[in-house]
Design a protein around this motif. Sequence first.
Motif, short mmCIF file in Angstrom:
data_model
loop_
_atom_site.label_atom_id
_atom_site.label_comp_id
_atom_site.label_asym_id
_atom_site.label_seq_id
_atom_site.Cartn_x
_atom_site.Cartn_y
_atom_site.Cartn_z
N CYS A 1 40.16 47.36 38.88
CA CYS A 1 39.83 45.97 39.22
C CYS A 1 38.37 45.59 38.98
O CYS A 1 37.99 44.44 39.25
CB CYS A 1 40.18 45.65 40.68
N SER B 1 37.89 42.46 36.78
CA SER B 1 38.67 41.28 37.17
C SER B 1 39.75 40.95 36.13
O SER B 1 39.75 39.89 35.51
CB SER B 1 37.73 40.07 37.34
N ASP C 1 45.27 37.91 42.22
CA ASP C 1 44.43 38.87 42.91
C ASP C 1 44.73 40.27 42.39
O ASP C 1 45.89 40.65 42.19
CB ASP C 1 44.68 38.83 44.42
N CYS D 1 48.46 43.23 39.50
CA CYS D 1 48.06 41.85 39.74
C CYS D 1 49.12 41.14 40.57
O CYS D 1 50.31 41.22 40.26
CB CYS D 1 47.88 41.11 38.41
N ARG E 1 49.11 34.06 41.51
CA ARG E 1 49.20 32.83 42.29
C ARG E 1 50.49 32.09 41.91
O ARG E 1 51.06 32.34 40.83
CB ARG E 1 47.98 31.94 42.02
#
Length: 507
Positions: free
Chosen positions: A197, A200, A206, A216, A219
């Motif tokens: 992570c 990113s 997230d 991951c 959303r």
Amino acid sequence: INECASSPCVKGRCQDNIGKYTCICDSGMTGVHCDQDVNECSVRNGGCDGTCHNQYSGYYCTCPESKDLDADNHTCIDPCKVQTSSLLDTMTENLTVFQSYSIISKCQAVSSLAKPHMKWFRASIASNCSSVARWTASVQDNYFYIEKRDICFHFGLQRCALTSPIKVKHCRGYNVYKVDSLSACYLNFCGRIQDNCDSSPCINGDCIVTKSGYECRCRPGFHGIHCEVDACSLNPCHQGRCSVAKSGNYNCQCNPGYTGRHCETAVCYTKPRSCLDLIKSKNSALSNGYYQIYDDPSCQMGDTTTQGLLVYCDFESEPGYAWTLIESFSRNNAQVSYINKGFPYSAGFNADSPRQHWKAYRMTLTQMRQVYHADRQLTIKPMWRATCNFNPAASSKHFTSTDYLRGLFDILNILKYNSFGECFLVDSVSIRGFGCQRCMVPLWAGHDVHLHIDSSRQCCARHFYNSLESEDNFGYYHPYNTAFSCTSTYSSTTNWWIGGKIHDGES
């Protein structure tokens, strides 16, 4: 006779008419037989930022060597000045067979959901991606040209598993590369396989550290390995632009001429095509007046923003019926060549402006057919009728009831009839007050003969009393009778209509 049998239209669709044909040309073509190329480049450079190249039945745009053609195929962009996505370039270890297989399978799954067009990426990759691919040679310090190269994906093998075309441009301090979505996914694995992570990697979600690396959690509205696939990735907006809402759902902004949740319906398909169509779509009472109707065939040919045709609609004179006016002319204008023809030969007269021309108005045959075909789909029994002295300003008694004619298209199609003296069953007829329901009458029509009844002929077992010798009714008027209200004065009018019952089954 099928006038289109010889396939006269080189690049277009042939429309068969009586005694002639009309070629409806494909985009980019013109001429009587659609055999002449339209030079699109002669008008505003074809919309091209760069150079417009005309070709047979079309055109295309190209850009200077320093710029690239955008997805709209018209705009030239400088890839150094557009927003680009960055590719990771930190991987140094060799791939295992399992890792190679995992990369290939994951990327193929992602690319099947991603948009197919190529995209520009930013990276500063040298030799530290050798475990995935042999990158293209470095671009020289030339800020003006875009170079075309190939990239070899070997995934640790001694040979290329696949190659992919790539465009490269050197910007100040970095390079940009244009590759397709599948190649971009492969190159994204030039980053460390176990990322933990710190880069990113989850674009719209997230990142959660796991024992094997990370995963991951996307959303709402996003999915994919790196949450890179959104609600718009499947191109849900057929004729429009897609945007992702905060909720994760998508919204479609439709192109001009289209509507619907997915911009799937051409607007012209949702608009009325006749007066009967208009009142059925409103599902409520309407007043007599002038309305716009729309050309369904133009919509089928792709002209989704076609302008409406102004027509007069009668919803009041006969409760339960809706009528579209197709012709109105005075006795004084009955011999005008554009008027004095059978309907199959109608070229129109003041066809776009009935409001000012009740004494000399006639639709074209194409417009009449449009109204008829629309009503054919809306009612079991599409009808035609003729009235005398219809008054659009009257609040009641719009026409003279003693002179009236109404028939069914299924028995006599007035848009095709071209013969003299044949007898047909009509729904209702009255001439000077003498008439009948569902009875036989003789009708005449030809190239220079308006459709009419000769009430002096004692045939079809019907006799109209007090007729003059060879008296013509509802058209032609060689001769006319002033006792017949359509010809009582020089300004008296004859009106022809197409329509039918608003609700089938009502008496």
